[in-house]
Design a protein around this motif. Structure first.
Motif, PDB file in Angstrom:
ATOM      1  N   TYR A 190      -9.409   2.891   4.639  1.00 22.61           N
ATOM      2  CA  TYR A 190      -8.830   3.951   3.620  1.00 22.61           C
ATOM      3  C   TYR A 190      -9.628   4.163   2.631  1.00 22.61           C
ATOM      4  CZ  TYR A 190      -7.128  -0.356   1.615  1.00 22.61           C
ATOM      5  OH  TYR A 190      -6.866  -1.763   1.114  1.00 22.61           O
ATOM      6  N   ASP A 243      -7.896  -1.986  -4.565  1.00 23.54           N
ATOM      7  CA  ASP A 243      -7.306  -2.018  -3.299  1.00 23.54           C
ATOM      8  C   ASP A 243      -8.245  -1.509  -2.176  1.00 23.54           C
ATOM      9  OD1 ASP A 243      -5.725  -1.667  -1.139  1.00 23.54           O
ATOM     10  OD2 ASP A 243      -3.855  -0.987  -2.008  1.00 23.54           O
ATOM     11  N   ASP A 265      -6.337  -4.878   4.469  1.00 28.95           N
ATOM     12  CA  ASP A 265      -5.756  -4.406   3.605  1.00 28.95           C
ATOM     13  C   ASP A 265      -5.424  -5.438   2.151  1.00 28.95           C
ATOM     14  OD1 ASP A 265      -4.261  -2.318   1.612  1.00 28.95           O
ATOM     15  OD2 ASP A 265      -2.587  -2.138   2.966  1.00 28.95           O
ATOM     16  N   THR A 298      -5.364  -6.256  -2.208  1.00 29.22           N
ATOM     17  CA  THR A 298      -5.806  -5.900  -3.517  1.00 29.22           C
ATOM     18  C   THR A 298      -5.580  -7.405  -4.174  1.00 29.22           C
ATOM     19  OG1 THR A 298      -4.133  -4.128  -2.959  1.00 29.22           O
ATOM     20  CG2 THR A 298      -4.469  -4.769  -5.356  1.00 29.22           C
ATOM     21  N   GLU A 350       2.630  -7.484  -0.826  1.00 25.46           N
ATOM     22  CA  GLU A 350       1.933  -6.851  -1.904  1.00 25.46           C
ATOM     23  C   GLU A 350       2.749  -6.340  -2.965  1.00 25.46           C
ATOM     24  OE1 GLU A 350       0.637  -2.776  -1.018  1.00 25.46           O
ATOM     25  OE2 GLU A 350       1.218  -3.278   1.123  1.00 25.46           O
ATOM     26  N   GLU A 384      -2.356  -8.295  -2.985  1.00 24.66           N
ATOM     27  CA  GLU A 384      -1.986  -7.895  -1.572  1.00 24.66           C
ATOM     28  C   GLU A 384      -2.735  -8.646  -0.658  1.00 24.66           C
ATOM     29  OE1 GLU A 384      -2.861  -3.973  -0.709  1.00 24.66           O
ATOM     30  OE2 GLU A 384      -1.520  -3.847   0.973  1.00 24.66           O
TER      31      GLU A 384
HETATM   32 MN    MN Z   1      -3.652  -1.903  -0.098  1.00 28.86          MN
END
Ligand code: MN
Ligand code: GLY
Ligand code: MN
Length: 518
Positions: free
Chosen positions: A294, A325, A337, A339, A453, A477
């Motif tokens: 992402y 992130d 994913d 952070t 998160e 996260e």
């Molecule tokens: Mn994230």
């Protein structure tokens, strides 16, 4: 009419070739098919091909007698004849095991059979792909999308068969198979398609259905949605190979964060410092994985409370907290994913540490609440209670902890508006098409992977918090796997998060980059 003038009559959409004077004589076309040494691409079975049969079996048994159509999709246009890098549709990747950029225009079909196979399959899975356009074919030079002159050698029908273990056929045979025996009598076949993936295939399926008497579009779409929903719910439970893909995505993500920390001194004080750090992370994603999963968020100082900050255009200052992130997507297309929030200076100031520790504590509380049979709301409530207690201790919460936690209160959500956990896998917000009852209402079972998160986000103009909190956003996260023995942190073994460990990690990376460390 002279050629130059006659070409002006082409529709605007066909003028992309104005920039090139393409040779077009039959002599040239003939010439281009000769004098090349034959090259056969090497193909071997993908590791994922050991796992797709079990996924396909469940899908087959859920839809007996129906023809299921799962397209890979086509490349999205960036502008005129330039496309974005291709990423196959998630449902297609899951059931074929194909990752990377395989394969634009391909379609997986589960074709219903009269007899179940020895493994219980009620369908024959068939993968439709483009044939190789090698030098024997006119498309070798004429097809900019598939011709090997332009794209290099890609796997063809035989190669995809070897890679996936699926029966593979030429995509030109797709339409006739889709239409075969479709009708509304008891023994006829019904069609369902993952309708979001490839508009042309969806249109083809719908026209076959309408022709066969299924004229109610809403009913047809509802049937399609059930297929998509089934796949999303199946993906909630990761097999051994998916877990290993997630592990390698997380490991690569650690290296991406390392590279950010090694570039921190180059970003500090620079007008576009956030972009420098984004580039440091994203470069590792292409080296160690397929891509980023992402858009990387690099939010320094008062950008951090902006939850979807992805422009990354601002400066990074030494007094800032820096929220990153970011997640690397593996070659099999599974994404991490993660952070982390860093003090740019390398050492938390007393205020930064106080806020960071509150978020860290909330995350541990969220993890403690996870157990087989529990739900997402257990994580939510544990994190929120912990954050509320910290806000109350600092005199920020305008009501009692209990009143804030009540449905009528929720004052703390001013500083934490987003969700606190979500499924993770092929998509960063994985399994989004699952039913609410299976997602939020579903219970934790082995094989599930999700994030925890929590954060605290104090906007720079928030007059309800002490001045020293303003312009600070913190999120921690991590990615959690449920095993038979309970939950495990998948990401904490690779990426430190306790405050002292974060400082040590920053110092270590600066040292490795040859920078002075106090
Ligand atoms: Mn994230
Ligand atoms: N990076 C998107 C999310 O944390 O949900
Ligand atoms: Mn997340």
């Amino acid at each position: 009419m002279a050629e130059n003038t006659s070409k002006d009559n082409l529709p605007v959409s066909e003028r992309v070739n104005n920039r090139s004077l393409r040779p077009n004589s039959s002599t040239f076309k003939e010439f281009m098919t000769q004098g090349w040494q034959a090259e056969t691409p090497q193909a071997s079975p993908l590791e994922s091909s050991k796992y797709t049969p079990a996924r396909l079996l469940k899908l087959s048994q859920a839809f007996p007698g129906e023809r299921l159509v799962i397209p890979a999709g086509v490349a999205k246009v960036r502008n005129n004849d330039c496309d974005f890098r291709f990423r196959p549709d998630t449902t297609f990747a899951y059931y074929t095991g194909l990752g990377e950029d395989y394969e634009p225009g391909a379609v997986l079909v589960l074709d219903p059979q009269e007899q179940a196979s020895s493994t219980g399959m009620l369908h024959q899975p068939i993968l439709f792909v483009h044939a190789r356009y090698d030098y024997h074919t006119p498309e070798f030079f004429r097809s900019a999308s598939y011709g090997e002159y332009w794209t290099g050698a890609r796997p063809g029908i035989a190669e995809f068969g070897v890679m996936t273990g699926l029966e593979s056929r030429d995509v030109r045979e797709l339409a006739s198979l889709l239409a075969k025996n479709v009708g509304s009598e008891a023994h006829d076949v019904k069609l369902r398609v993952v309708k979001e993936a490839d508009p042309q295939v969806t249109e083809l399926v719908e026209s076959i259905r309408v022709h066969a008497g299924f004229t109610d579009h809403a009913t047809n779409q509802a049937a399609d949605d059930e297929l998509h929903q089934f796949a999303a719910e199946a993906r909630m439970f990761k097999d051994e190979w998916e877990i290993s893909e997630m592990d390698s995505a997380i490991h690569a993500t650690r290296h991406g964060f390392d590279n950010i920390l090694r570039h921190l001194d180059k970003a500090e004080g620079k007008e576009n410092g956030e972009r420098i750090l984004e580039a440091a992370f994203d470069s590792i994603s292409r080296i160690e994985g397929n891509d980023v999963g992402y858009g990387t968020i690099v939010a320094s100082g008062d950008d951090a409370p902006t939850l979807h900050w992805m422009r990354n255009t601002h400066a990074v200052q030494s007094q800032d907290m820096l929220l990153i992130d970011a997640g690397i997507e593996s070659k099999g297309l599974y994404t991490a994913d993660i952070t982390r929030t860093f003090p740019v200076s390398g050492k938390f100031s007393p205020v930064q540490r106080k806020l960071y520790e509150a978020v860290y504590k909330a995350q541990l509380a969220g993890f403690e609440a996870v157990h087989i049979g529990g739900t997402y709301s257990d994580i939510h409530h544990a994190c929120m209670r912990s954050l509320c207690e910290s806000l109350a201790e600092w005199g920020v919460l305008p009501v009692s902890v209990e009143e804030a936690l009540s449905p009528e209160g929720q004052q703390h959500r001013r500083w934490h508006a987003c969700g606190v956990a979500h499924h993770l896998g092929l998509d960063v917000h994985d399994c989004a098409e699952a039913r609410f009852s299976e997602y939020q209402g579903g219970t934790f079972k082995p094989g599930m992977i999700f994030t925890i998160e929590p954060g605290l986000y104090f906007r720079r103009n928030d007059l309800l918090v002490p001045e020293e909190f303003r312009g600070i956003g913190i999120r921690i996260e991590d990615d959690v796997l449920i095993t038979e023995d309970g939950p495990v942190w998948m990401s904490k073994k690779y990426l430190p998060s306790a405050p002292d460990d974060v400082e040590a990690w920053m110092a270590e990376q600066r040292k490795l980059a040859g920078q002075d460390v106090d």
